[in-house]
Design a protein around this motif. Structure first.
Motif, PDB file in Angstrom:
ATOM      1  N   GLU A  70       0.838  -1.204   0.000  1.00 23.98           N
ATOM      2  CA  GLU A  70       0.000   0.000   0.000  1.00 23.98           C
ATOM      3  C   GLU A  70       0.879   1.263   0.000  1.00 23.98           C
ATOM      4  O   GLU A  70       0.593   2.233  -0.703  1.00 23.98           O
ATOM      5  N   THR A  71       1.965   1.222   0.760  1.00 29.38           N
ATOM      6  CA  THR A  71       2.875   2.369   0.830  1.00 29.38           C
ATOM      7  C   THR A  71       3.595   2.560  -0.500  1.00 29.38           C
ATOM      8  O   THR A  71       3.728   3.689  -0.979  1.00 29.38           O
ATOM      9  N   ILE A  72       4.033   1.466  -1.129  1.00 27.05           N
ATOM     10  CA  ILE A  72       4.684   1.557  -2.450  1.00 27.05           C
ATOM     11  C   ILE A  72       3.703   2.105  -3.480  1.00 27.05           C
ATOM     12  O   ILE A  72       4.045   2.993  -4.271  1.00 27.05           O
ATOM     13  N   GLN A  73       2.476   1.607  -3.469  1.00 26.92           N
ATOM     14  CA  GLN A  73       1.488   2.092  -4.431  1.00 26.92           C
ATOM     15  C   GLN A  73       1.242   3.593  -4.264  1.00 26.92           C
ATOM     16  O   GLN A  73       1.135   4.326  -5.245  1.00 26.92           O
ATOM     17  N   PHE A  74       1.178   4.053  -3.029  1.00 25.32           N
ATOM     18  CA  PHE A  74       0.924   5.469  -2.783  1.00 25.32           C
ATOM     19  C   PHE A  74       2.098   6.329  -3.240  1.00 25.32           C
ATOM     20  O   PHE A  74       1.913   7.286  -3.990  1.00 25.32           O
ATOM     21  N   TYR A  75       3.295   6.003  -2.779  1.00 18.78           N
ATOM     22  CA  TYR A  75       4.439   6.872  -3.066  1.00 18.78           C
ATOM     23  C   TYR A  75       4.966   6.733  -4.490  1.00 18.78           C
ATOM     24  O   TYR A  75       5.314   7.730  -5.125  1.00 18.78           O
ATOM     25  N   GLN A  76       5.011   5.507  -5.017  1.00 23.10           N
ATOM     26  CA  GLN A  76       5.537   5.344  -6.378  1.00 23.10           C
ATOM     27  C   GLN A  76       4.458   5.520  -7.432  1.00 23.10           C
ATOM     28  O   GLN A  76       4.605   6.328  -8.352  1.00 23.10           O
ATOM     29  N   GLU A  77       3.387   4.784  -7.301  1.00 20.73           N
ATOM     30  CA  GLU A  77       2.376   4.778  -8.358  1.00 20.73           C
ATOM     31  C   GLU A  77       1.523   6.042  -8.343  1.00 20.73           C
ATOM     32  O   GLU A  77       1.154   6.540  -9.402  1.00 20.73           O
ATOM     33  N   PHE A  78       1.202   6.562  -7.160  1.00 23.16           N
ATOM     34  CA  PHE A  78       0.338   7.739  -7.090  1.00 23.16           C
ATOM     35  C   PHE A  78       1.143   9.044  -7.122  1.00 23.16           C
ATOM     36  O   PHE A  78       0.864   9.930  -7.922  1.00 23.16           O
ATOM     37  N   LEU A  79       2.159   9.168  -6.244  1.00 25.41           N
ATOM     38  CA  LEU A  79       2.918  10.420  -6.181  1.00 25.41           C
ATOM     39  C   LEU A  79       4.092  10.479  -7.159  1.00 25.41           C
ATOM     40  O   LEU A  79       4.591  11.565  -7.444  1.00 25.41           O
ATOM     41  N   GLY A  80       4.569   9.335  -7.635  1.00 33.16           N
ATOM     42  CA  GLY A  80       5.654   9.338  -8.619  1.00 33.16           C
ATOM     43  C   GLY A  80       7.053   9.349  -8.027  1.00 33.16           C
ATOM     44  O   GLY A  80       7.994   9.782  -8.684  1.00 33.16           O
ATOM     45  N   PHE A  81       7.225   8.864  -6.801  1.00 33.73           N
ATOM     46  CA  PHE A  81       8.547   8.756  -6.191  1.00 33.73           C
ATOM     47  C   PHE A  81       9.074   7.349  -6.483  1.00 33.73           C
ATOM     48  O   PHE A  81       8.575   6.379  -5.919  1.00 33.73           O
ATOM     49  N   PRO A  82      10.083   7.202  -7.330  1.00 32.71           N
ATOM     50  CA  PRO A  82      10.548   5.858  -7.705  1.00 32.71           C
ATOM     51  C   PRO A  82      11.063   5.049  -6.512  1.00 32.71           C
ATOM     52  O   PRO A  82      11.835   5.553  -5.691  1.00 32.71           O
ATOM     53  N   LEU A  83      10.628   3.805  -6.444  1.00 36.18           N
ATOM     54  CA  LEU A  83      11.159   2.863  -5.466  1.00 36.18           C
ATOM     55  C   LEU A  83      12.552   2.465  -5.933  1.00 36.18           C
ATOM     56  O   LEU A  83      12.727   2.054  -7.079  1.00 36.18           O
ATOM     57  N   VAL A  84      13.565   2.603  -5.069  1.00 36.56           N
ATOM     58  CA  VAL A  84      14.944   2.329  -5.490  1.00 36.56           C
ATOM     59  C   VAL A  84      15.574   1.161  -4.744  1.00 36.56           C
ATOM     60  O   VAL A  84      16.629   0.671  -5.159  1.00 36.56           O
ATOM     61  N   GLU A  85      14.949   0.680  -3.661  1.00 34.89           N
ATOM     62  CA  GLU A  85      15.466  -0.480  -2.942  1.00 34.89           C
ATOM     63  C   GLU A  85      14.387  -1.062  -2.060  1.00 34.89           C
ATOM     64  O   GLU A  85      13.524  -0.331  -1.544  1.00 34.89           O
ATOM     65  N   LEU A  86      14.413  -2.389  -1.919  1.00 29.86           N
ATOM     66  CA  LEU A  86      13.491  -3.111  -1.045  1.00 29.86           C
ATOM     67  C   LEU A  86      14.245  -4.332  -0.535  1.00 29.86           C
ATOM     68  O   LEU A  86      14.517  -5.259  -1.290  1.00 29.86           O
TER      69      LEU A  86
END
Length: 172
Positions: free
Chosen positions: A50-66
């Motif tokens: 849910e956090t990835i979807q919000f920040y990457q998919e909705f706000l456009g902040f690329p996920l760079v590590e997990l």
């Protein structure tokens, strides 16, 4: 709790002024900072996806590590690129019950992210289309919008360049 009023408010303001006079130095008189900057801010989330979807998919902040958190087996530690070599990190802690988000001493009041005027307008449109409640830009500061992420963290999208606050350059 209501904000201070009357004499109490005057005392609060007088104390702030004394602190300004004692500690605040003008830009040309300040020593250089002893650090390079914020490497990352680490927050706790209730749901990784849910956090990835919000920040990457909705706000456009690329996920760079997990990756797995080195201090808590099964916990995820992940980072988003928030520009200018800054990272926004999150942890989850499976099996650990956390209370709901609250603004408290030592907690996060809000996370202010600098964005361009074009991105500000695009984000406002996206928030409107998604039905996300937000405050601003009618909150006395036309340059800001405030809304909560899925974890309850108050996010501010701030239409100011880095180092500028309320139209005034604070950093060179």
């Amino acid at each position: 709790m209501p904000p201070p009023q009357g004499k109490e408010l005057e005392e609060v303001r007088a104390r702030r002024q004394k602190l300004r006079e004692k500690y605040l130095r003008r830009r040309g008189e300040r020593p250089a900072s002893t650090v390079q900057g914020v490497h990352h801010l680490a927050l706790i989330c209730k749901n990784v996806e849910e956090t990835i979807q919000f920040y990457q998919e909705f706000l456009g902040f690329p996920l760079v590590e997990l990756v797995e958190n080195r201090d808590y087996a099964g916990s995820s530690h992940f980072f988003f690129d928030i520009g200018n070599h800054n990272l926004l990190g999150f942890f989850d802690f499976p099996g650990h019950e956390h209370p709901p988000f609250s603004e408290t001493i030592g907690g996060v009041q809000h996370l202010a992210i600098s964005i361009s005027p074009e991105q500000f307008d695009a984000a406002k449109k996206k928030l409107d289309e998604a039905g996300v409640d937000y405050l601003g830009p009618d909150r006395g500061v036309e340059e800001s919008m405030y809304f909560r992420d899925p974890n309850g963290v108050n996010v501010e999208l701030y239409r100011e360049e880095l180092g500028i606050f309320d139209g005034r350059r604070l950093l060179d």
